[in-house]
Every structure is written in structure tokens, then in C-alpha cells.
Design a protein around this motif. Structure first.
Motif, PDB file in Angstrom:
ATOM      1  N   THR A  63      -5.080  16.058  31.275  1.00 28.74           N
ATOM      2  CA  THR A  63      -4.936  15.265  30.046  1.00 28.74           C
ATOM      3  C   THR A  63      -5.855  15.764  28.940  1.00 28.74           C
ATOM      4  OG1 THR A  63      -6.601  13.709  30.885  1.00 28.74           O
ATOM      5  CG2 THR A  63      -4.279  13.188  31.316  1.00 28.74           C
ATOM      6  N   HIS A  64      -6.864  16.565  29.317  1.00 32.26           N
ATOM      7  CA  HIS A  64      -7.864  17.042  28.366  1.00 32.26           C
ATOM      8  C   HIS A  64      -8.074  18.555  28.527  1.00 32.26           C
ATOM      9  CE1 HIS A  64      -8.698  12.753  28.328  1.00 32.26           C
ATOM     10  NE2 HIS A  64      -9.505  12.906  27.289  1.00 32.26           N
ATOM     11  N   PHE A  65      -8.692  19.140  27.539  1.00 29.27           N
ATOM     12  CA  PHE A  65      -9.139  20.530  27.629  1.00 29.27           C
ATOM     13  C   PHE A  65     -10.601  20.595  27.193  1.00 29.27           C
ATOM     14  CE2 PHE A  65      -7.704  20.128  23.252  1.00 29.27           C
ATOM     15  CZ  PHE A  65      -8.632  20.852  22.530  1.00 29.27           C
ATOM     16  N   ALA A  66     -11.304  21.615  27.639  1.00 27.21           N
ATOM     17  CA  ALA A  66     -12.721  21.761  27.284  1.00 27.21           C
ATOM     18  C   ALA A  66     -13.103  23.233  27.269  1.00 27.21           C
ATOM     19  CB  ALA A  66     -13.607  21.015  28.285  1.00 27.21           C
ATOM     20  N   HIS A  67     -13.853  23.615  26.256  1.00 30.65           N
ATOM     21  CA  HIS A  67     -14.507  24.920  26.271  1.00 30.65           C
ATOM     22  C   HIS A  67     -15.709  24.802  27.208  1.00 30.65           C
ATOM     23  CE1 HIS A  67     -12.961  27.200  22.502  1.00 30.65           C
ATOM     24  NE2 HIS A  67     -11.967  26.700  23.236  1.00 30.65           N
ATOM     25  N   TRP A  68     -15.732  25.635  28.204  1.00 35.93           N
ATOM     26  CA  TRP A  68     -16.742  25.591  29.284  1.00 35.93           C
ATOM     27  C   TRP A  68     -17.681  26.770  29.090  1.00 35.93           C
ATOM     28  CZ3 TRP A  68     -17.226  28.727  33.918  1.00 35.93           C
ATOM     29  CH2 TRP A  68     -18.005  28.158  34.939  1.00 35.93           C
ATOM     30  N   PHE A  69     -18.985  26.493  28.888  1.00 31.91           N
ATOM     31  CA  PHE A  69     -19.903  27.587  28.572  1.00 31.91           C
ATOM     32  C   PHE A  69     -21.229  27.413  29.301  1.00 31.91           C
ATOM     33  CE2 PHE A  69     -20.175  24.311  25.377  1.00 31.91           C
ATOM     34  CZ  PHE A  69     -21.498  24.216  24.980  1.00 31.91           C
ATOM     35  N   GLN A  70     -22.075  28.419  29.194  1.00 37.25           N
ATOM     36  CA  GLN A  70     -23.312  28.471  29.971  1.00 37.25           C
ATOM     37  C   GLN A  70     -24.512  28.694  29.046  1.00 37.25           C
ATOM     38  OE1 GLN A  70     -22.788  31.207  33.362  1.00 37.25           O
ATOM     39  NE2 GLN A  70     -20.595  30.849  33.188  1.00 37.25           N
ATOM     40  N   PRO A  71     -25.013  27.608  28.429  1.00 34.51           N
ATOM     41  CA  PRO A  71     -26.172  27.738  27.533  1.00 34.51           C
ATOM     42  C   PRO A  71     -27.432  28.066  28.330  1.00 34.51           C
ATOM     43  CG  PRO A  71     -25.653  25.441  27.896  1.00 34.51           C
ATOM     44  CD  PRO A  71     -24.575  26.231  28.577  1.00 34.51           C
ATOM     45  N   LEU A  72     -28.547  28.151  27.635  1.00 32.61           N
ATOM     46  CA  LEU A  72     -29.799  28.551  28.282  1.00 32.61           C
ATOM     47  C   LEU A  72     -30.501  27.387  28.969  1.00 32.61           C
ATOM     48  CD1 LEU A  72     -31.112  30.974  25.506  1.00 32.61           C
ATOM     49  CD2 LEU A  72     -29.785  31.514  27.546  1.00 32.61           C
ATOM     50  N   THR A  73     -29.734  26.415  29.424  1.00 32.57           N
ATOM     51  CA  THR A  73     -30.276  25.280  30.169  1.00 32.57           C
ATOM     52  C   THR A  73     -30.291  25.547  31.668  1.00 32.57           C
ATOM     53  OG1 THR A  73     -28.059  24.333  30.272  1.00 32.57           O
ATOM     54  CG2 THR A  73     -29.503  23.583  28.479  1.00 32.57           C
ATOM     55  N   SER A 284     -20.043  35.430  38.279  1.00 37.22           N
ATOM     56  CA  SER A 284     -21.035  34.531  37.681  1.00 37.22           C
ATOM     57  C   SER A 284     -20.422  33.162  37.405  1.00 37.22           C
ATOM     58  CB  SER A 284     -21.578  35.138  36.384  1.00 37.22           C
ATOM     59  OG  SER A 284     -22.478  34.261  35.756  1.00 37.22           O
ATOM     60  N   ASP A 285     -19.225  33.143  36.806  1.00 38.15           N
ATOM     61  CA  ASP A 285     -18.536  31.870  36.563  1.00 38.15           C
ATOM     62  C   ASP A 285     -18.272  31.142  37.880  1.00 38.15           C
ATOM     63  OD1 ASP A 285     -18.553  32.422  33.901  1.00 38.15           O
ATOM     64  OD2 ASP A 285     -16.392  32.722  33.685  1.00 38.15           O
ATOM     65  N   HIS A 286     -17.814  31.883  38.870  1.00 38.79           N
ATOM     66  CA  HIS A 286     -17.510  31.287  40.174  1.00 38.79           C
ATOM     67  C   HIS A 286     -18.758  30.693  40.827  1.00 38.79           C
ATOM     68  CE1 HIS A 286     -13.447  33.505  41.042  1.00 38.79           C
ATOM     69  NE2 HIS A 286     -13.361  32.619  40.070  1.00 38.79           N
ATOM     70  N   ASN A 287     -19.890  31.383  40.679  1.00 44.19           N
ATOM     71  CA  ASN A 287     -21.103  30.860  41.305  1.00 44.19           C
ATOM     72  C   ASN A 287     -21.566  29.574  40.632  1.00 44.19           C
ATOM     73  OD1 ASN A 287     -24.503  31.233  41.493  1.00 44.19           O
ATOM     74  ND2 ASN A 287     -23.299  31.357  43.368  1.00 44.19           N
ATOM     75  N   GLN A 288     -21.420  29.488  39.310  1.00 47.59           N
ATOM     76  CA  GLN A 288     -21.754  28.237  38.619  1.00 47.59           C
ATOM     77  C   GLN A 288     -20.871  27.096  39.113  1.00 47.59           C
ATOM     78  OE1 GLN A 288     -24.930  29.409  37.004  1.00 47.59           O
ATOM     79  NE2 GLN A 288     -24.216  27.525  36.085  1.00 47.59           N
ATOM     80  N   LEU A 289     -19.586  27.374  39.278  1.00 48.81           N
ATOM     81  CA  LEU A 289     -18.661  26.363  39.779  1.00 48.81           C
ATOM     82  C   LEU A 289     -18.992  25.990  41.222  1.00 48.81           C
ATOM     83  CD1 LEU A 289     -15.245  27.585  38.330  1.00 48.81           C
ATOM     84  CD2 LEU A 289     -16.375  25.414  37.840  1.00 48.81           C
ATOM     85  N   THR A 290     -19.386  26.982  42.007  1.00 46.69           N
ATOM     86  CA  THR A 290     -19.743  26.721  43.400  1.00 46.69           C
ATOM     87  C   THR A 290     -20.898  25.743  43.488  1.00 46.69           C
ATOM     88  OG1 THR A 290     -18.974  28.909  44.139  1.00 46.69           O
ATOM     89  CG2 THR A 290     -20.580  27.787  45.552  1.00 46.69           C
ATOM     90  N   MET A 291     -21.935  25.953  42.668  1.00 47.97           N
ATOM     91  CA  MET A 291     -23.080  25.045  42.693  1.00 47.97           C
ATOM     92  C   MET A 291     -22.672  23.635  42.256  1.00 47.97           C
ATOM     93  SD  MET A 291     -26.359  27.331  41.462  1.00 47.97           S
ATOM     94  CE  MET A 291     -25.674  27.943  39.928  1.00 47.97           C
ATOM     95  N   GLU A 292     -21.833  23.546  41.223  1.00 50.48           N
ATOM     96  CA  GLU A 292     -21.393  22.232  40.756  1.00 50.48           C
ATOM     97  C   GLU A 292     -20.583  21.505  41.831  1.00 50.48           C
ATOM     98  OE1 GLU A 292     -19.374  22.479  37.002  1.00 50.48           O
ATOM     99  OE2 GLU A 292     -20.922  23.740  36.112  1.00 50.48           O
ATOM    100  N   LEU A 293     -19.684  22.237  42.486  1.00 49.70           N
ATOM    101  CA  LEU A 293     -18.838  21.611  43.500  1.00 49.70           C
ATOM    102  C   LEU A 293     -19.627  21.253  44.751  1.00 49.70           C
ATOM    103  CD1 LEU A 293     -15.544  23.645  43.086  1.00 49.70           C
ATOM    104  CD2 LEU A 293     -15.808  21.181  42.849  1.00 49.70           C
ATOM    105  N   MET A 294     -20.638  22.052  45.085  1.00 53.43           N
ATOM    106  CA  MET A 294     -21.498  21.698  46.221  1.00 53.43           C
ATOM    107  C   MET A 294     -22.093  20.306  46.023  1.00 53.43           C
ATOM    108  SD  MET A 294     -23.619  25.166  47.095  1.00 53.43           S
ATOM    109  CE  MET A 294     -22.965  26.378  48.250  1.00 53.43           C
ATOM    110  N   LYS A 295     -22.566  20.043  44.820  1.00 55.15           N
ATOM    111  CA  LYS A 295     -23.187  18.750  44.530  1.00 55.15           C
ATOM    112  C   LYS A 295     -22.156  17.623  44.566  1.00 55.15           C
ATOM    113  CE  LYS A 295     -26.880  20.701  41.655  1.00 55.15           C
ATOM    114  NZ  LYS A 295     -27.463  20.772  40.293  1.00 55.15           N
ATOM    115  N   LYS A 296     -20.994  17.843  43.961  1.00 59.17           N
ATOM    116  CA  LYS A 296     -19.964  16.808  43.916  1.00 59.17           C
ATOM    117  C   LYS A 296     -19.434  16.477  45.305  1.00 59.17           C
ATOM    118  CE  LYS A 296     -18.196  17.749  39.235  1.00 59.17           C
ATOM    119  NZ  LYS A 296     -17.012  18.188  38.459  1.00 59.17           N
ATOM    120  N   VAL A 297     -19.093  17.516  46.068  1.00 58.40           N
ATOM    121  CA  VAL A 297     -18.499  17.300  47.386  1.00 58.40           C
ATOM    122  C   VAL A 297     -19.516  16.675  48.342  1.00 58.40           C
ATOM    123  CG1 VAL A 297     -17.446  18.439  49.382  1.00 58.40           C
ATOM    124  CG2 VAL A 297     -16.807  19.139  47.064  1.00 58.40           C
ATOM    125  N   ALA A 298     -20.771  17.066  48.229  1.00 53.33           N
ATOM    126  CA  ALA A 298     -21.810  16.499  49.098  1.00 53.33           C
ATOM    127  C   ALA A 298     -21.876  14.988  48.950  1.00 53.33           C
ATOM    128  CB  ALA A 298     -23.162  17.131  48.780  1.00 53.33           C
TER     129      ALA A 298
END
Length: 698
Positions: A63-73, A284-298
Motif C-alpha cells: 500500500t506504500h512505497f519508501a526510499h530506503w537508505f543507509q545514513p551515518l547512524t 551490504s543491503d542484504h546484510n542490513q536487512l538480515t540484521m533488521e529481520l533477526m531482531k523482528k523475527v526474534a
């Protein structure tokens, strides 16, 4: 089962197969040319792609779209917009334009920029990175993008990575052309990251303010059992953890992330997931997603995933091993030695380019793995030392020694491994052993960079490796392009590189005290902390390197220097404040309650009038009271240090040094006393879940 894999893998990715199916043939060809060759994309093509992407996403429930980016955070960022657009008759239609696909405008002043953006200069842009496919997650079409300022400077991790990939390809192709390879059009850095992490029970986590606010335990006495029995590594996976891993695999596969390996790691409650190789950008993109999904699925399994490099003192921390190589677009791995590497001149040139790069830019390699969390891990017995060195193994080391002394004529072979059991199959040994203590180890046809911390993006390490190797290849190409006798010049070049840079090669025990002394004799830097490492970003030779290859300019490097220092300061400050809060409001009251209990016990016994021995209680009361007094004194000392830190008038680097030298050291002292109290205070009164409960209660 195979059909299930095929149906699941990449089902939520706008990948090549989907583009080929949904885009007009002419549009598909133009887009592929942009992805493969870097040809600029016309707005009219983006309009067609956007429409196809929208229809596909809506069919998938987005239903939505988002520009997905990796700032210096250190984490990803997004702003979701719905596809709906109101019509005059009070209804809505779904719209998504090429302009919306190509460009977004987040507020750049709200992200770390190191001075590149301020509140009154807030504009920033996100730009579609078509080399990394869009995907659907949480009913949202995510579009991987780069993030830059209004003036064009990089504010993220993706831009320097993409720039470095172009630089590496350009210089590697120059060398390949000299060896007669005129078919390859591109050389890509290929990466396969191994991600380590901890899982603990969510109920335990919620009782630990330090884990919630800082990601690591600021107090915690060691468990009676840790990892000394070596019974967790590769052990049978518990049912609860296995269920988490199964769901994680499925979620990753839907996003086209090729999760391959999963197993128990060395420390209790520690695990690892590894993915198959991809280009550095997509990996690099995949690894960022992997870390995010690890937290969500846990969380769905009543668990919490900890990605801090050292969440528990006294046991192994978590790293992220980056397997890095270079490959041509026609599938040739440039770090593949072949059966007779001593005769493979092209391989030896690329190998020596890496050796030269790592030696000349060891400080940049070190800063690419520098974080406050990683300071707890590097140099401990589960991670490489802070000294950058290269492990090559017996075969390649022997070949380089032959080159140094003349011409390489032979290659050592592994031979047959004799196990002594007739029913077991014959095993052919690899040509060399492995070295788990090396920060940068050759492992057959790639290098494994083992220094990077588990919570970090791999993008920084990758763009540094790409850039420094591009520079080494540039110098090699400059020289070989001028020679009239190519073979002789290659031999002379290899010999010079080996003689000059062999000091970076070390195949021994990186944990030994002797290596530290030997490294010093060799002149190798031992950069122990993040604060020590950060100045490498603005060294003149490193600025010139990055500007030469168009990866980062001086302003961009200076901004990253400031961002890293600010991050260090903020991290230690948050940890110190959290520690003070826990000490004053949880540990100190519990210890006082325990002391009161003992005193009441002594008084109760004495009140009986019996001549009973209360020496044990008296000694315990004296010990606890002494520790309480010491604990309270050091709480005050830490509070004072934190207050003084805010008034340090030195520059940013001086302030970071104060936090490292004063605040952090006082935190260590306070922790030591707090952990002693934990080992004495009644378990019923102790307010925090213990290491034994967290690590072995899952």
C-alpha cells in the motif's frame, strides 16, 4: 521441497526475472545496460519502470512505497508514502511516478553529517540505486537509494561503496587488458558476510536497562559456567532456536537473500548466519536487512537478538567476517590461484596488489572496523588483534619467498589426508591450514576480513578495501603499461612488492605476546582503540587516495571524522549515565537491603541471650558494608567525570580522549565493585537477571 524453495526465494523482490516479465523489451534492455554498464537512465525509462513496479507491488499487497537508505547512524532509514492519490469524485487511484522512483527529499539536517548539513541547510536527496533490486516488506515497496546533500556530498554508506566499486573495476580492467583479457567489461567486488549474534529470552532482556539502552551488560558477574567446556560450538540447535532460524531463513529467502549456513557459535546463546556471495553493494543491503529481520523475527519467538560486539564480559563477542574477492562479469575469480599458482602470473599480480594495499593503508583498514563496541572485542581471544596483518598459508608464502629470491618454480600441494580408518573416504588436504587469529586471511580464493564488528554495516570495510586495492592496481598498471618487456617487468614488480611488503604477512598465532613484540619490530601499527583509529580518516595520504579515485572528498572525510568522534562520545556518555542510574536505583538499594538483613540477623541472634557465634554474619556484614561504601564513592566519581566531560573545552578529538581515558576507566572500576556485590548479595534481592540465567535460560 525444491519447488517450495523456488516459489519462496525472491518472491518479494523486483528482480531480473520480474523485470524481464513485466517491462517492455526495449525498456528492459536499457535498464539492464544501466545496471551492468553504468549508462545514465533516461526519465522516460524510469516512468515505465515505476508503473510496472507499482502494479507488481500492489498485486503483492503493498500500500506504500519508501526510499530506503543507509545514513551515518549505522542503521537504515525510510519514509513511507502511500500509493493513493485522491480524485475529484471523492475516490482514490494508485499512482507512482518515475520522479518518485528516482528522487526523494528527506531532512538531511536530522541525520549525522559532520557539519555538511545544518538546521538552516536541511535539504537532502535520496536517489534510486537501480543496481540493488527493490523489495516488499511490511506491505511497503522499498526502493534502495543513495543519500546525498543538496550540494552533492555523500551523507550515507552506499555512495562511497558504489564509487569504490567503479574505481576498483576501472583499475582492475587496466591490469586485465595487459594480460590479454579483452572480453571482461566490468570487475566487481564480491562479498559473503558471516553474521554472529546472541539470542536471549525477552523477559530477561526487559529487566536489564543496560541491554535496552546500550546493547551490552554494564554490570554482570561471570556465570559459574561459560564457554570453557567448548560444548556449544556446532552443538545440536535447541528447538526454540531452530524455530527462530527456520522462520528467519524463510523471511530472508522471500527477499532474495541467500541465507546458507546457520549454527551455534562458541559462546553460550551465540549463533551465526552466513549468506552466499553477491556484489558488494547488494551484499551490504542484504546484510542490513538480515540484521533488521533477526531482531523482528526474534521478538515473535519471545527472544531478543543482540548484535553488540560484546554484550557479555568474559565470553566471546560477535564479529562479522567479510569474505572479499574480485570477479569479472564473465565469472572469473581474480583471486583463484588454480592448481599451479606459481605459474599464474595474473593471480600473483592481483594477490600482490592486495598485499601492497593492506600494508600501505593498514590505518584505513583498521578504522573501517573501529566502533566503541568493537573496542571490547578486538584483541580478545575470540577476535583478531588490533594489529593488521595478512595470513597467506604455506603454499602462497613459499611461492612469494621463491619470487623474492628469483623465480617461483614450484607450488606445494596438500596431498592426501590419512585418517587411519579403512571405511572412511580419502580426503584431499587443502594446500594450507586456516588461521582464526588473523585479521585478514587468505582462505583459498578470497580474503576473510575478520576485524569488523557484528553491529556494523559492511559497506565501510568494503569501500576501504575496494579503494586501497584500486590504488595498488593503478600503480601496477601505470608501470606495466610503459614496459616493452612485459614478462620481465611483471617478475621485477612482484619481486619488489614482496621485498617491500612481506612484513605484513604473518602466519603464526596472532594472540601471542611474541607477535605484539614482533609486529612492533616490523613497524606495523597497533591501533588499540577507536579513538586512536579515527584520525586515519583525515591523514593527508588517505585524503589524497580517496580523492584520486573519487570515493570521498576532503569535506566528506572530515565529516565522517567528526561523526565517528561524536558517536564515540555519545555512546560512552549513554553507557555511563545508564550505569549511574542502575547503580543508584537498583544495585545500591539491593546491597543495602542485604546488609540490613544481615544486621537484623545478628541482632536477632544476640537478642536470644545465647552465646552464639555470629562471626560469619559479622564478617559478611563488614565485607558488604565495605563494598557498599566503595561502590557509592565510585558512583560519585563517575558522576563527577561525566559532568566534567560536558565541560571539556578541547576539540572533538580531545573530548573523545577524555571519555576514553577518564569516563570509561571509571566505569570499569564501578563495574568491578558491582560485580563483587552480585557474588555476595542474596539472589532473591539481586535486581538483575544474572549471566547464568540469561545465557543458559534460553
Amino acid at each position: 521441497m525444491e519447488n517450495t524453495f523456488r516459489e519462496t526465494f525472491g518472491k518479494n523482490v523486483f528482480n531480473d526475472a520480474v523485470m524481464k516479465e513485466r517491462l517492455p523489451e526495449a525498456t528492459y534492455r536499457v535498464l539492464k545496460k544501466t545496471i551492468d554498464e553504468g549508462i545514465p537512465l533516461e526519465p522516460s525509462v524510469a516512468e515505465v519502470v515505476a508503473n510496472a513496479m507499482k502494479d507488481w507491488a500492489i498485486e503483492k499487497g503493498a500500500t506504500h512505497f519508501a526510499h530506503w537508505f543507509q545514513p551515518l547512524t549505522g542503521v537504515t532509514a525510510e519514509k513511507r508514502n502511500s500509493f493513493i492519490s485522491p480524485t475529484q469524485d471523492g475516490k482514490v487511484i494508485a499512482e507512482f511516478s518515475g520522479k518518485e522512483l528516482i528522487k526523494g527529499e528527506p531532512d538531511a539536517s536530522s541525520f549525522p553529517s559532520g557539519g555538511l548539513r545544518t538546521t538552516f541547510e536541511a535539504r537532502g536527496y535520496t536517489a534510486w540505486d537501480c543496481t540493488s533490486p527493490a523489495f516488499i516488506m511490511d506491505n511497503t515497496l522499498y526502493i534502495p537509494t543513495a543519500f546525498c546533500s543538496y550540494t552533492g556530498e555523500a551523507l550515507d554508506l552506499k555512495i562511497p561503496l558504489l564509487r569504490s566499486m567503479e574505481a576498483l573495476s576501472k583499475q582492475a580492467l587496466r591490469v586485465l587488458r595487459l594480460f590479454g583479457n579483452n572480453t571482461a567489461k566490468k570487475v566487481v567486488a564480491t562479498v559473503g558476510p558471516e553474521q554472529e549474534y546472541f539470542l536471549i529470552d525477552k523477559k530477561m532482556y526487559e529487566k536489564r536497562k543496560d541491554l535496552i539502552l546500550t546493547g551490552r551488560t554494564l554490570f554482570g558477574a561471570r556465570s559459574p559456567k561459560g564457554q570453557e567446556m567448548e560444548d556449544h560450538y556446532f552443538a545440536s540447535i535447541k528447538e526454540r532456536i531452530s524455530a527462530f532460524m527456520k522462520e528467519l531463513d524463510e523471511e530472508l529467502w522471500k527477499l532474495g537473500i541467500p541465507a546458507k549456513t546457520k549454527h551455534n557459535e562458541v559462546a553460550p546463546s551465540q549463533y551465526e548466519l552466513a549468506t552466499v556471495y553477491n556484489t558488494a553493494n547488494i551484499a551490504s543491503d542484504h546484510n542490513q536487512l538480515t540484521m533488521e529481520l533477526m531482531k523482528k523475527v526474534a521478538l515473535r519467538h519471545g527472544l531478543v537478538c543482540l548484535l553488540h560486539e560484546k554484550p557479555f564480559t568474559g565470553i566471546n563477542g560477535s564479529g562479522k567476517h567479510i569474505n572479499w574477492s574480485m570477479s569479472t562479469d564473465d565469472g572469473q575469480n581474480l583471486l583463484e590461484p588454480g592448481h599451479t599458482p606459481h605459474e599464474n602470473a595474473q593471480f600473483l599480480v592481483f594477490l600482490c596488489a592486495v598485499i601492497k594495499a593492506i600494508d600501505e593503508y593498514a590505518d584505513l583498514v583498521r578504522v573501517s572496523a573501529a566502533t566503541p563496541g568493537n573496542d571490547h572485542r578486538l584483541g580478545a581471544n575470540e577476535a583478531p588483534p588490533a594489529i593488521v596483518s595478512i595470513f597467506l598459508g604455506e603454499q602462497l608464502t613459499d611461492i612469494l619467498e621463491q619470487i623474492e629470491n628469483g623465480v617461483a618454480a614450484t607450488s606445494k600441494n596438500g596431498g592426501v589426508l590419512k585418517i587411519g580408518v579403512s571405511t572412511l573416504p580419502t580426503l584431499w588436504k587443502d594446500t594450507t591450514d586456516r588461521n582464526r587469529t588473523s585479521p585478514f586471511a587468505f582462505t583459498g580464493n578470497k580474503f576473510e576480513f575478520r576485524m569488523v564488528g557484528s553491529s556494523s554495516s559492511i559497506a565501510t570495510a568494503c569501500f576501504v578495501l575496494n579503494t586501497i586495492v584500486a590504488e595498488a592496481l593503478s600503480q601496477i598498471a601505470d608501470r606495466l603499461e610503459k614496459t616493452s618487456n612485459f614478462d620481465e617487468e611483471v617478475q621485477a614488480l612482484l619481486q619488489e612488492i614482496v621485498k617491500k611488503h612481506k612484513k605484513i604477512i604473518f602466519n603464526g598465532d596472532g594472540y601471542s605476546e611474541e607477535w605484539g613484540k614482533e609486529a612492533e619490530r616490523r613497524g606495523l601499527p597497533n591501533i588499540r582503540t577507536t579513538v586512536d583509529a579515527i584520525p586515519a580518516l583525515i591523514k593527508e595520504k588517505n585524503v589524497k587516495l580517496m580523492e584520486k579515485h573519487g570515493v570521498l572528498n576532503r569535506r566528506e572525510l572530515e565529516s565522517r571524522y567528526k561523526v565517528m568522534l561524536e558517536n564515540y562520545i555519545k555512546t560512552i556518555n549513554i553507557e555511563a549515565l545508564t550505569m549511574i542510574d542502575m547503580a543508584k536505583r537498583q544495585i545500591l538499594p539491593a546491597a543495602i537491603d542485604f546488609a540490613t538483613k544481615i544486621a537484623e540477623s545478628i541482632n536477632s541472634v544476640r537478642a536470644t541471650g545465647l552465646n552464639a557465634d555470629v562471626s560469619a554474619q559479622s564478617e559478611l556484614l563488614e565485607e558488604v558494608s565495605s563494598l557498599i561504601g566503595e561502590f557509592k564513592k565510585n558512583i560519585t566519581e563517575l558522576e563527577k567525570a561525566v559532568d566534567e566531560a560536558s565541560n571539556v573545552n578541547n576539540d572533538l578529538y580531545g573530548k573523545a580522549c577524555y571519555y576514553r581515558n577518564v569516563v570509561f576507566n571509571k566505569m570499569c572500576i564501578l563495574r568491578e565493585i558491582g560485580d563483587k556485590l552480585e557474588n555476595i548479595v542474596d539472589a532473591e534481592l539481586w535486581p538483575l537477571p544474572t549471566y547464568a540465567e540469561m545465557l543458559f535460560g534460553v
